[in-house]
Design a protein around this motif. Structure first.
Motif: not given
Ligand code: SF4
Length: 437
Positions: A301-310, A339-342, A346-352
């Motif tokens: 990840i190198v950009s705040p636009a990367d969905s994975r960072s959210h 991607a449009g959601l991010f 906010f940060r989506l939380h995916v929890s085990g």
């Protein structure tokens, strides 16, 4: 070599135990050892640490949300050897109380005050305080381009410029937004007040936390959101830094070693693990830009636009025994398909599971794993009451339906978090369960 005693091993399997270097914690893929640093290291040292992770563990290295390196997949036999080998590297290892400062402290021309002297005085003064909670943390935040506002802290000092003077606001518990205001101090008073509070907490026992002293104190106000670390930052003296992150805070030792070798080739001479699962590399601007390009091509990840960072995601299967599914797979699909959601709101939380390790604070949307599938939670934590539950197989389709609903219902310049809050649990539940936004 020291033997890891069975008692300590068992003790550290408790939930909430801190997996420090000398007290590794059992997880689904073996013992996990934390390597907390107080300062930057060289790319050579990070590469050497990765070699040790491969030799003694399973070759997976985490960068935690608080900016700690973690080595996974150790055994009872290999963990003490790793500890000895890491200590032999001469890294600036943190011992004792966690007193955290922003990663650009002392180099950031925009910071209000350099927090390092206060942090050092607190570390020094706390050496003789015994009996604090194992995860007790103090944050000293002097402001600037990268702040620690979103990290939970028992005691937090935040610099503010007032009438040509610097004051330190002392907060108890929570994040900067949810902490309670204990008082406002000059530098020396702030150190004394912090040490006094730590002594009070120690007297209350090892389960006492900052929030236990916060009853009836006012809530903080006027908070600026923390900036994400995934970009270039100008520093003092022509120095620059660039934030680079492994996807979901986890990388193979080989990938990190490749990144370090490229950093060395480019003349980037120091690196610091930092907040939001980032690694900050320091060097000249051109070298930082070239390293970011290399890292981006390699999947970092190198950009705040990367969905994975959210997306905040815990280790999940197979790394955690409490998880019933592979959290990273769900998160990767969500990042690609929604991607449009991010939009950074906010940060989506995916929890085990309902414990919610990856995001202890509430967020606009959480997914929490259980035996039969996923629960969806709006404006809450992973353990809060869900508005809908779906099977594992339907999880990403359900997320897509929520993303479609937000895209269709967004009003004006409303962001995703505000839209989710306005839609509320009933509309979100209908979208998830019916499949018709
Ligand atoms: S939240 Fe994730 S990492 Fe934490 S205990 Fe549950 S499954 Fe494991």
């Amino acid at each position: 070599m020291t033997a890891l005693s069975f008692d300590r091993f068992t003790l550290d399997m408790r939930r909430g135990a801190c997996p420090a270097l000398s007290a590794p914690m059992m997880t689904g893929d073996g013992l996990l050892a934390r390597v907390p640093l107080t300062d930057a290291i060289t790319p050579q040292q990070l590469a050497e640490l990765c070699r040790l992770a491969r030799r003694h563990g399973n070759g997976i290295v985490d960068v935690s949300a608080r900016g700690n390196l973690q080595v996974r997949g150790l055994t009872k036999a290999s963990a003490p050897v790793l500890e000895a080998d890491i200590r032999a590297l001469g890294l600036p290892l943190r011992e004792g109380l966690a007193v955290e400062i922003p990663p650009l402290a002392g180099m950031d021309p925009t910071e209000i005050a350099d927090p390092r002297p206060i942090a050092e005085a607190i570390r020094e003064g706390a050496r003789d305080i015994q009996g604090l909670a194992p995860k007790m943390s103090v944050v000293v935040d002097g402001g600037g381009q990268l702040r620690l506002s979103s990290l939970l802290a028992d005691i937090r000092l935040v610099a503010a410029a007032m009438d040509g003077d610097i004051r330190w606001k002392l907060l108890l518990g929570g994040t900067e937004a949810t902490g309670r205001v204990f008082g406002d101090f000059r530098e020396t008073e702030a150190v004394a007040a912090t040490l006094g509070l730590l002594r009070r907490l120690a007297a209350l026992g090892t389960s006492a936390r900052g929030r236990n002293l916060a009853d009836n104190l006012p809530m903080n106000s006027g908070i600026e959101a923390s900036a994400p670390p995934f970009r270039l930052f100008p520093l003092s003296d022509d120095l620059w830094t660039v934030g680079i992150g492994p996807a979901f805070g986890q990388a193979s030792a080989e990938d990190l070693m490749g990144l370090c070798e490229e950093a060395m080739r480019l003349g980037v001479n120091s690196v610091k693990p930092a907040l939001d699962h980032s690694l900050l590399f320091f060097g000249l601007r051109a070298a930082c830009e070239a390293l970011a390009a290399y890292a981006g091509n390699g999947g970092f990840i190198v950009s705040p636009a990367d969905s994975r960072s959210h997306i905040a995601v815990c280790s999940g299967r197979p790394a955690c025994r409490s998880a019933s599914f592979a959290t990273h797979d769900v998160a990767a699909t969500a990042a690609a398909e929604c991607a449009g959601l991010f939009d950074g709101s906010f940060r989506l939380h995916v929890s085990g599971c309902a414990k919610g390790c990856a995001h202890p604070q509430p967020t606009a949307l959480s997914l929490s794993g259980a035996a039969a599938g996923f629960s969806f939670i709006a404006d809450g934590k992973a353990g809060d009451r869900p508005f809908a539950s779906v099977t594992f197989a339907d999880t990403n389709a359900a997320l897509r339906r929520i993303a479609d609903l937000v895209r269709a219902e967004r009003q004006g310049d409303e962001n995703s978090a505000a839209c989710l809050a306005r839609l509320g649990p009933a509309r979100l539940s209908a979208a998830v369960t019916s499949g018709r936004p």
